[in-house]
Structure formats: structure tokens, C-alpha cells
Scaffold this motif. Structure first.
Motif, mmCIF file in Angstrom:
data_model
loop_
_atom_site.group_PDB
_atom_site.id
_atom_site.type_symbol
_atom_site.label_atom_id
_atom_site.label_comp_id
_atom_site.label_asym_id
_atom_site.label_seq_id
_atom_site.Cartn_x
_atom_site.Cartn_y
_atom_site.Cartn_z
ATOM 1 N N TYR A 173 -33.217 -51.847 32.524
ATOM 2 C CA TYR A 173 -32.597 -52.360 31.303
ATOM 3 C C TYR A 173 -32.524 -51.300 30.197
ATOM 4 O O TYR A 173 -31.817 -51.500 29.207
ATOM 5 C CB TYR A 173 -33.340 -53.603 30.814
ATOM 6 N N ALA A 174 -33.224 -50.188 30.373
ATOM 7 C CA ALA A 174 -33.164 -49.099 29.387
ATOM 8 C C ALA A 174 -31.985 -48.162 29.639
ATOM 9 O O ALA A 174 -31.713 -47.274 28.813
ATOM 10 C CB ALA A 174 -34.470 -48.309 29.401
ATOM 11 N N LEU A 175 -31.283 -48.352 30.756
ATOM 12 C CA LEU A 175 -30.123 -47.504 31.035
ATOM 13 C C LEU A 175 -29.038 -47.741 29.977
ATOM 14 O O LEU A 175 -28.974 -48.817 29.368
ATOM 15 C CB LEU A 175 -29.586 -47.819 32.444
ATOM 16 N N PRO A 176 -28.175 -46.765 29.751
ATOM 17 C CA PRO A 176 -27.225 -46.833 28.620
ATOM 18 C C PRO A 176 -26.018 -47.740 28.888
ATOM 19 O O PRO A 176 -24.868 -47.289 28.883
ATOM 20 C CB PRO A 176 -26.793 -45.376 28.447
ATOM 21 N N TYR A 177 -26.275 -49.022 29.090
ATOM 22 C CA TYR A 177 -25.184 -49.976 29.252
ATOM 23 C C TYR A 177 -24.454 -50.165 27.916
ATOM 24 O O TYR A 177 -25.071 -50.133 26.850
ATOM 25 C CB TYR A 177 -25.720 -51.325 29.718
ATOM 26 N N THR A 178 -23.156 -50.394 27.992
ATOM 27 C CA THR A 178 -22.396 -50.667 26.764
ATOM 28 C C THR A 178 -22.539 -52.112 26.319
ATOM 29 O O THR A 178 -22.262 -52.440 25.165
ATOM 30 C CB THR A 178 -20.901 -50.383 26.980
ATOM 31 N N GLN B 44 -30.275 -53.965 19.955
ATOM 32 C CA GLN B 44 -28.961 -53.458 20.366
ATOM 33 C C GLN B 44 -27.897 -54.544 20.248
ATOM 34 O O GLN B 44 -26.764 -54.283 19.817
ATOM 35 C CB GLN B 44 -29.038 -52.944 21.808
ATOM 36 N N LEU B 45 -28.277 -55.764 20.619
ATOM 37 C CA LEU B 45 -27.331 -56.883 20.553
ATOM 38 C C LEU B 45 -26.922 -57.175 19.112
ATOM 39 O O LEU B 45 -25.750 -57.456 18.833
ATOM 40 C CB LEU B 45 -27.952 -58.123 21.196
ATOM 41 N N THR B 46 -27.867 -57.111 18.205
ATOM 42 C CA THR B 46 -27.549 -57.437 16.800
ATOM 43 C C THR B 46 -26.576 -56.437 16.184
ATOM 44 O O THR B 46 -25.956 -56.719 15.155
ATOM 45 C CB THR B 46 -28.825 -57.494 15.940
ATOM 46 N N ASP B 47 -26.435 -55.265 16.793
ATOM 47 C CA ASP B 47 -25.502 -54.248 16.280
ATOM 48 C C ASP B 47 -24.083 -54.425 16.823
ATOM 49 O O ASP B 47 -23.166 -53.722 16.384
ATOM 50 C CB ASP B 47 -25.990 -52.843 16.638
ATOM 51 N N LYS B 48 -23.896 -55.348 17.769
ATOM 52 C CA LYS B 48 -22.576 -55.537 18.361
ATOM 53 C C LYS B 48 -21.652 -56.274 17.385
ATOM 54 O O LYS B 48 -22.099 -57.175 16.659
ATOM 55 C CB LYS B 48 -22.685 -56.303 19.671
ATOM 56 N N PRO B 49 -20.380 -55.922 17.370
ATOM 57 C CA PRO B 49 -19.464 -56.519 16.386
ATOM 58 C C PRO B 49 -19.267 -58.021 16.551
ATOM 59 O O PRO B 49 -18.925 -58.707 15.585
ATOM 60 C CB PRO B 49 -18.151 -55.759 16.625
ATOM 61 N N TRP B 50 -19.479 -58.536 17.776
ATOM 62 C CA TRP B 50 -19.272 -59.966 18.007
ATOM 63 C C TRP B 50 -20.492 -60.814 17.642
ATOM 64 O O TRP B 50 -20.402 -62.036 17.575
ATOM 65 C CB TRP B 50 -18.903 -60.227 19.471
#
Length: 379
Positions: free
Chosen positions: A73-78, A138-144
Motif C-alpha cells: 500500500y506504500a507503492l506510488p499509486y495514483t 493522501q485521500l484527503t488531498d484528492k480533488p474529489w
């Protein structure tokens, strides 16, 4: 094949030809497969297909560790759909999961109709709190993202952190379920870490609400024999108070004891106890929250009369399902073997299963249609 067998135990199953000719042999072969597969790091399997050809199922590798799961889960998924889907509108599958976070894999429920144990294994591997919190940020930084995490879960919602007390005992254990017909004494059923995780994620900046969308195994929290009754009560209070969108979806699946036994599901009385706890909590807190039960029709052992009993009992509790799933055979499951063979592999007894499409449709329609003529298919 000898080199594979030399490294680890291999179990020889009945030949394909023998299984094809005899449903009894097929059922017994499945029982052996399921029991042996339930062991921790169990054996491999060999099935003859003719005199010179064999199907070899290699033994499973070691269960994945928390450290290895965290590394994945630490891999750089978009965390975004593939670029090929740009400018093609909403993607239903992505919309459903884009605000959810997986916190563990594996399931020890062992439901007869479910193939999750085959897909992910019977033993739970959980991500660390740090890994989950990193993904949350990371999720909280997503535009959606608008502040609502739609799920913190996995194959089930509430098996996080629940592992064997003594793993060596699981090397010999052949139980397909760790919680049916009762909770195993070797299971660490303490939900304290999960309760803490909910609170830590809720404290992350820009997280406004967490709801639990994965299924709750309520029987885990109602055992009188658990050493962690205080922690179970605290978990349920946290769940009821902070993590329900208004509707709590649970899956008693049925009400009749013989059908529930065939499903490897807890008693309806336990579901009624859980519902009463939920109802009293809402009354005490003045909350308008509702429970939505999920039911399966036409499962092995289930007759039309049984479905009417489910409806009667739920209606007496003031409940009405929004969804009734008609049983469909799923490969590698006990229920599918019974559906095909008409035999329970663990008892050797014949089992009724509704297979007539029109009769299956009537079972499913019991909750929704009042004007269908049922008598022709009543058992």
C-alpha cells in the motif's frame, strides 16, 4: 510432481472421472479439499485426470505479513482511474470505492455460500495504523474528496487485528470457520485496535465523517464467553454513535435454524439481540438510524415456507429487507456443492435445494409481491 510433493504435504483427491460419475464421490472430495485448505499453510492437492495426467494445486505460500501488506500500500499509486477513461464520464466502480480504505484482507467467517476464504485466505492480515493513516492523508488531498470516508473495512468490517492466539494450533485445525458454530477459543477477538483506528482516522484533518460500508459480523461482539466483552461493547457504541450513514446494513441471511446451519451463519436469536441493542442505543441517544437486513432466498435447505417464516419474523420486529438475493452457485463453495450434488458432504445426507427457476423467483418475491400464487411450489 515428486519434487513438489517432496517439499510439502500433498493430498490426493478423487479422480476427475470418479467425481464425474458419482456425486457422492464429488461431495466427499470437496469436503476433504475444504477441510485441508482450512489449515494454516495447508497442503497442496493432486487430482488424477487419466492414467498419465494430473492436476496439481501447489501448496499456498506463507500468509502475508503486516509489514509486506504495508509495503504494497506504500507503492506510488495514483488512486485514480486509468488515463484511458478520461473524458468518459463517471465510472460506477470507481465512484463506489473512491472514498473507501482497505484495512485488512482475509476472512474467517467461512459462510457456506461465499468464496472469500478461497480468494484471500481464512487468516487475517491487517495493515498498521500508520499505513492506514498515511493513505487517509493522501485521500484527503484528492480533488474529489469532500470529507466523507465511505468505508474502513475489508472482506468484512470488523475482523481487523483478529488473529490466532497460538498459530501452531491452526496448522492442524480443519474448521472451515473460526466463528461457526461458535467462536474459536484460539481466536483473539479483541476489537480494541479497530476502535482506536476509527478514532485516529476521524481525527485526521479534513475528515468529517467515516461510515462503515463493509458487512458487520455482529456475532463477534455478542459472545458471552469472550474475554473482551468491555471492548466489544465499546466498539459497538463507537460504531452506532459515529459511523452509520443512517442505515446499518447487516446480513442475518435467514431466520430458520436448519437454513442458517447450512449457511454457517449465527442464530436468528442473536440477530434479534443485536437489533435490540441497536434500537435501544438509538432511543437513548435520540438518533434516527435504521437497520437494513439482507436475506438470501433459495439457499440449500430453504423452502418457500421457510421464506414466509423469514418475512413473518422480520415484520414482527418492524423490519423489511430492501434486498433479497436469490442464491446462485459460486465455484469452490460448500453451498454450490450441495446445489449440484444434493448432498451435504459433512453429513452424507440428501438436502433439498430449489432449482426450478419459477419457484426460485417466487421465493425471492415473498417480501415484495402479494399477489403471486405460491401454492404450486410450496414445500
Amino acid at each position: 510432481m515428486k519434487s513438489v510433493a517432496a517439499e510439502k504435504e500433498m493430498i490426493r483427491l478423487a479422480s476427475w472421472d470418479d467425481c464425474r460419475k458419482s456425486k457422492e464421490v464429488f461431495a466427499e472430495s470437496f469436503r476433504k479439499f475444504e477441510e485441508e485448505s482450512s489449515r494454516y499453510n495447508g497442503p497442496g492437492f493432486i487430482q488424477p485426470h487419466d492414467e498419465n495426467r494430473f492436476v496439481v494445486v501447489n501448496p499456498p505460500g506463507p500468509a502475508i505479513t503486516t509489514e509486506a501488506l504495508d509495503a504494497i500500500y506504500a507503492l506510488p499509486y495514483t488512486m485514480e482511474p486509468h488515463p484511458r477513461y478520461r473524458n468518459k464520464g463517471d465510472i460506477p466502480a470507481f465512484e463506489m470505492i473512491k472514498n473507501s480504505i482497505t484495512i485488512h484482507r482475509g476472512c474467517f467467517g467461512g459462510c457456506s455460500f461465499c468464496a472469500l476464504t478461497v480468494h484471500q485466505g481464512r487468516f487475517i492480515t491487517s495493515r498498521s495504523h500508520q499505513s492506514v493513516l498515511k493513505e487517509t492523508k493522501q485521500l484527503t488531498d484528492k480533488p474529489w474528496f469532500r470529507g466523507h470516508i465511505s468505508d474502513l473495512g475489508g472482506p468484512s468490517a470488523n475482523m481487523y487485528g483478529m488473529t490466532p492466539l497460538k498459530t501452531e494450533l491452526c496448522h492442524k485445525c480443519r474448521r472451515p470457520s473460526c466463528i461457526f458454530p461458535g467462536i474459536c477459543k484460539n481466536l483473539n477477538d479483541n476489537p480494541e485496535s479497530l476502535t482506536k483506528l476509527y478514532r485516529e482516522v476521524a481525527a485526521v484533518k479534513n475528515v468529517k465523517k467515516i461510515t462503515i460500508g463493509s458487512g458487520i459480523r455482529y456475532d463477534l461482539h455478542l459472545s458471552r464467553k469472550s474475554s473482551f466483552m468491555r471492548q466489544h461493547k465499546e466498539y459497538l457504541e463507537e460504531l452506532f454513535d459515529n459511523h452509520i450513514s443512517g442505515y446499518l446494513k447487516v446480513a442475518p441471511e435467514h431466520s430458520e435454524p436448519h437454513v442458517l446451519s447450512a449457511m454457517r451463519k449465527p442464530s436468528f436469536e442473536l440477530f434479534a439481540e443485536f437489533y435490540e441493542m441497536f434500537r435501544k442505543f438509538n432511543h437513548r441517544k435520540n438518533k434516527k438510524q435504521f437497520m437494513v437486513p439482507y436475506i438470501i432466498s433459495s439457499h440449500p435447505e430453504c423452502t418457500l415456507g421457510d421464506m414466509h417464516m423469514v418475512k413473518k419474523k422480520l415484520n414482527q420486529m418492524g423490519l423489511n429487507p430492501e434486498q433479497v438475493q436469490d442464491f446462485m452457485p459460486t465455484p469452490m463453495t460448500l453451498s454450490s456443492v450441495i446445489f449440484y450434488s444434493g448432498i451435504n458432504p459433512y453429513t452424507g445426507k440428501k438436502v433439498f435445494t430449489e432449482k426450478v427457476p419459477a419457484a426460485k423467483k417466487i421465493q425471492k418475491s415473498v417480501f415484495f409481491e402479494n399477489n403471486i400464487k405460491h401454492n404450486k411450489y410450496r414445500k
